[in-house]
Design a protein around this motif. Structure first.
Motif: not given
Length: 145
Positions: A106-119
């Motif tokens: 979960q943490a990895y997915c959330q961090y990946s989405i943050y890196k992709l979106t910058g949100n």
């Protein structure tokens, strides 16, 4: 067999509520933890094994230490301790490993989405660990039947 099916059904419904509440508010309600705890004590009464009471005590003790070091939230510890009332001790280490792996994913997915979106919203609120606790614990409860 019907009573075990009833216990699993009620616990699953309570877990669904806890997961949605944790995702939305990043908090697990004490009321839902209390309901799960009551179901856990009823489950112990049905199974007839007092050894189930040792697991939550260990989880609360270790969890308190982890909470003091700001590693995990108190609500997550209470939630896992209540769920552990229904998990046989032989499965507890496996369930804990499943929870840790799912939480890490979960943490990895959330961090990946943050890196992709910058949100930054994806990482500023933390990981809703109740999701991992719910899935792992339900697996342990089903294995314990």
């Amino acid at each position: 067999m019907e009573i075990k099916l009833l216990i699993i059904s009620v616990v699953t419904i309570a877990n669904i509520y806890a997961v949605f509440h944790d995702i939305k508010n990043r908090k697990i309600s004490n009321n839902i933890v209390f309901i799960i705890m009551i179901i856990g004590f009823f489950s112990i009464f049905v199974k007839g094994g007092m050894s189930y009471l040792l697991s939550p005590l260990i989880i609360l003790f270790v969890g308190f230490i982890l909470f003091k070091f700001n590693i995990i939230a108190a609500g997550d510890i209470k939630y896992y301790a209540a769920m552990s009332l229904m998990i046989e001790q032989q499965y507890l280490l496996l369930v804990t490993c499943i929870i840790l792996c799912l939480g890490g994913l979960q943490a990895y997915c959330q961090y990946s989405i943050y890196k992709l979106t910058g949100n930054e919203r994806w990482i500023e609120r933390g990981v809703p660990y109740g999701v991992a606790i719910s899935i792992g614990s339900l697996f342990g409860i089903l294995a314990s039947i």
